[in-house]
Scaffold this motif. Structure first.
Motif, mmCIF file in Angstrom:
data_model
loop_
_atom_site.group_PDB
_atom_site.id
_atom_site.type_symbol
_atom_site.label_atom_id
_atom_site.label_comp_id
_atom_site.label_asym_id
_atom_site.label_seq_id
_atom_site.Cartn_x
_atom_site.Cartn_y
_atom_site.Cartn_z
ATOM 1 N N ALA A 139 0.868 -1.181 0.000
ATOM 2 C CA ALA A 139 0.000 0.000 0.000
ATOM 3 C C ALA A 139 0.905 1.232 0.000
ATOM 4 C CB ALA A 139 -0.909 0.018 1.216
ATOM 5 N N THR A 140 0.635 2.147 -0.911
ATOM 6 C CA THR A 140 1.385 3.395 -0.975
ATOM 7 C C THR A 140 0.415 4.556 -0.810
ATOM 8 O OG1 THR A 140 3.123 2.491 -2.396
ATOM 9 C CG2 THR A 140 2.826 4.876 -2.420
ATOM 10 N N VAL A 141 0.740 5.444 0.109
ATOM 11 C CA VAL A 141 -0.117 6.579 0.436
ATOM 12 C C VAL A 141 0.637 7.857 0.082
ATOM 13 C CG1 VAL A 141 -1.328 7.788 2.289
ATOM 14 C CG2 VAL A 141 -1.244 5.278 2.274
ATOM 15 N N ILE A 142 0.060 8.638 -0.831
ATOM 16 C CA ILE A 142 0.670 9.887 -1.283
ATOM 17 C C ILE A 142 -0.160 11.047 -0.768
ATOM 18 C CG2 ILE A 142 1.403 11.249 -3.280
ATOM 19 C CD1 ILE A 142 1.483 8.618 -4.888
ATOM 20 N N HIS A 143 0.491 11.974 -0.081
ATOM 21 C CA HIS A 143 -0.163 13.211 0.373
ATOM 22 C C HIS A 143 0.743 14.368 -0.019
ATOM 23 C CE1 HIS A 143 -3.760 12.131 2.599
ATOM 24 N NE2 HIS A 143 -3.113 11.116 3.132
ATOM 25 N N GLY A 144 0.253 15.199 -0.946
ATOM 26 C CA GLY A 144 1.069 16.326 -1.377
ATOM 27 C C GLY A 144 2.388 15.842 -1.949
ATOM 28 N N ASP A 145 3.483 16.352 -1.404
ATOM 29 C CA ASP A 145 4.812 15.984 -1.879
ATOM 30 C C ASP A 145 5.433 14.828 -1.096
ATOM 31 O OD1 ASP A 145 4.781 17.993 -3.821
ATOM 32 O OD2 ASP A 145 5.550 19.484 -2.414
ATOM 33 N N SER A 146 4.708 14.272 -0.136
ATOM 34 C CA SER A 146 5.263 13.194 0.677
ATOM 35 C C SER A 146 4.499 11.894 0.424
ATOM 36 C CB SER A 146 5.206 13.549 2.164
ATOM 37 O OG SER A 146 3.861 13.667 2.587
ATOM 38 N N SER A 147 5.126 10.780 0.780
ATOM 39 C CA SER A 147 4.471 9.489 0.634
ATOM 40 C C SER A 147 5.076 8.501 1.621
ATOM 41 C CB SER A 147 4.621 8.959 -0.798
ATOM 42 O OG SER A 147 5.971 8.660 -1.088
ATOM 43 N N TRP A 148 4.341 7.440 1.893
ATOM 44 C CA TRP A 148 4.854 6.348 2.703
ATOM 45 C C TRP A 148 4.233 5.051 2.202
ATOM 46 C CZ3 TRP A 148 1.013 3.720 5.260
ATOM 47 C CH2 TRP A 148 -0.157 4.423 5.580
ATOM 48 N N THR A 149 4.836 3.943 2.593
ATOM 49 C CA THR A 149 4.383 2.658 2.085
ATOM 50 C C THR A 149 4.471 1.602 3.171
ATOM 51 O OG1 THR A 149 4.653 1.086 0.247
ATOM 52 C CG2 THR A 149 6.655 1.958 1.228
ATOM 53 N N VAL A 150 3.635 0.576 3.072
ATOM 54 C CA VAL A 150 3.672 -0.561 3.978
ATOM 55 C C VAL A 150 3.486 -1.817 3.134
ATOM 56 C CG1 VAL A 150 1.198 -0.381 4.503
ATOM 57 C CG2 VAL A 150 2.703 -1.599 6.077
ATOM 58 N N THR A 151 4.196 -2.889 3.465
ATOM 59 C CA THR A 151 4.128 -4.122 2.676
ATOM 60 C C THR A 151 3.880 -5.330 3.570
ATOM 61 O OG1 THR A 151 6.436 -4.857 2.804
ATOM 62 C CG2 THR A 151 5.931 -3.085 1.227
ATOM 63 N N ASP A 152 3.588 -6.449 2.924
ATOM 64 C CA ASP A 152 3.350 -7.676 3.679
ATOM 65 C C ASP A 152 4.637 -8.349 4.136
ATOM 66 O OD1 ASP A 152 4.142 -8.456 1.164
ATOM 67 O OD2 ASP A 152 2.599 -9.979 0.911
ATOM 68 N N LEU A 153 5.786 -7.720 3.900
ATOM 69 C CA LEU A 153 7.037 -8.203 4.478
ATOM 70 C C LEU A 153 7.176 -7.804 5.939
ATOM 71 C CD1 LEU A 153 10.043 -7.820 1.975
ATOM 72 C CD2 LEU A 153 9.135 -9.908 2.998
ATOM 73 N N GLU A 154 6.400 -6.803 6.351
ATOM 74 C CA GLU A 154 6.499 -6.298 7.713
ATOM 75 C C GLU A 154 5.727 -7.200 8.679
ATOM 76 O OE1 GLU A 154 5.853 -2.078 8.159
ATOM 77 O OE2 GLU A 154 6.210 -1.759 6.018
#
Length: 386
Positions: A242-257
């Motif tokens: 899952a990748t979440v983009i807000h404005g100029d920033s973003s973060w991601t989470v995966t099923d490896l975590e």
């Protein structure tokens, strides 16, 4: 459906006379109050050319909220609706950095434009001659050719596609076999190259067992797409992201975590994870990352004593067993006149419920309606930006 552009229209719009006409019409306000008058002015100025010029001016104004610097771009109404938002296109293009890449369904060039900034070489192709002519205007300097996506015309080792998911009347197609081109045929034709396919986020992931990684992307709180990555474009060991983009920033989470998330009673805060996290099936991974827990293992609402930074979270004021009568009494006692209603796991329509609650008073709040096991519960909250 919008105006039906022709190749002749595109040739005119790209000419010196067309550019001048666009500038002249763009000076008109086209407000709700003036639209009919302004269309009449354009008709007098341009005669039979007024329709494509007016449509282009209006589409460029709409495109500002979606695309970077669209002031010189050409669109059809359908193509603009289907075009990838620039922020999402830039994010997806990063995986193609330094590669030779072929966009086999390039349409008006929104994805091709992002790819051209990072790829070693780009080629775009499509079957629609009007959209191809627009792409040549929108992404100057890139090779754009007419070709069937299912008949490869390049030796690019990386391919991207965005199958059409609407019929000629604009109705959405839900079955991947009805996409244009069909999803499985795309995967078969490009089985020997690195492939990325943009799909609607609601697609059943089971229809693409050939995808090595599925990434769900949201932009400013709205889930925009699911991208199916294969072979060298996929991240080793990751099947869902899952990748979440807000404005100029973003973060991601995966099923490896880790996904060691507990289930427990409500804490100080309720957190409603971003839709991309929910759609990708990564709620437990997100919770584990931030020290949160679930209220019910089948419901996506999370709770915790400290919410993640940079999100809209809900400070719990009261919670308990939900009945409409009890909630109505509580809201009246607290003087709640404006109420946001969030629902998961219960058959409650927020708009219908809001009318029946007959809200009045100076205060505002958010109520989360959900279930814990088979028990319906409410959580009255104050929304805050963390």
């Amino acid at each position: 459906m919008g105006y039906a552009f022709t190749s002749d229209d595109v040739t005119f719009l790209r000419s010196a006379a067309g550019i001048a006409a666009l500038a002249e019409v763009d000076a008109l306000p086209f407000s709700d109050a003036s639209r009919l008058h302004d269309v009449g002015v354009a008709r007098k100025l341009l005669g039979s050319r007024f329709a494509p010029v007016v449509e282009t001016v209006l589409l460029r104004r709409r495109a500002v909220s979606k695309l970077d610097s669209p002031a010189s771009w050409l669109f059809t109404d359908d193509a603009l609706q289907q075009a990838t938002a620039s922020a999402v296109a830039r994010h997806r293009a990063l995986r193609f950095s330094g590669r030779d890449v072929h966009d086999v369904t390039c349409s008006i060039g929104a994805d091709l434009f992002a790819l051209s900034a990072v790829a070693s070489r780009c080629i775009g192709s499509d079957l629609d001659p009007v959209r191809l002519a627009m792409a040549r205007n929108n992404v100057p300097g890139q090779l754009v050719v007419q070709a069937d996506a299912l008949r490869p015309v390049s030796r690019a080792s990386a391919v991207t596609a965005d199958p059409a998911r609407r019929d000629s009347s604009g109705r959405r197609k839900w079955h991947p076999a009805d996409f244009v081109p069909p999803l499985d045929e795309l995967s078969e034709v490009y089985a020997g190259v690195d492939l990325a396919v943009k799909c609607a986020p609601g697609i059943d992931f089971a229809v693409a067992p050939w995808a090595d990684e599925i990434e769900v992307v949201s932009l400013d709180g709205s889930v925009r797409e699911a991208c199916l990555w294969t072979r060298g474009l996929a991240t080793p060991g990751v099947s869902r992201r899952a990748t979440v983009i807000h404005g100029d920033s973003s973060w991601t989470v995966t099923d490896l975590e880790p996904d060691d998330c507990l289930v427990g009673a409500p804490g100080s805060w309720i957190i409603d994870p971003d839709g991309a996290v929910v759609r990708a099936g990564l709620v437990r991974h997100y919770a584990a990352r931030h020290g949160l827990w679930q209220l019910d293992e089948r419901i996506a609402y999370l709770s915790g004593d400290t919410p993640p930074a940079g999100i809209r979270a809900f400070r719990v004021l009261e919670h308990g067993h939900y009945t409409e009568k009890a909630l109505k009494a509580l809201l009246k006692t607290r003087g709640i006149g404006r109420l946001e209603i969030l629902v998961r796991g219960l058959d409650v329509d927020p708009n219908t419920l809001r009318k029946r609650l007959k809200l009045s008073g100076p205060s505002e709040a958010t109520v989360v309606l959900t279930r814990v096991g088979s028990r319906p519960v409410f959580l009255l909250c104050q929304a805050e930006r963390t």
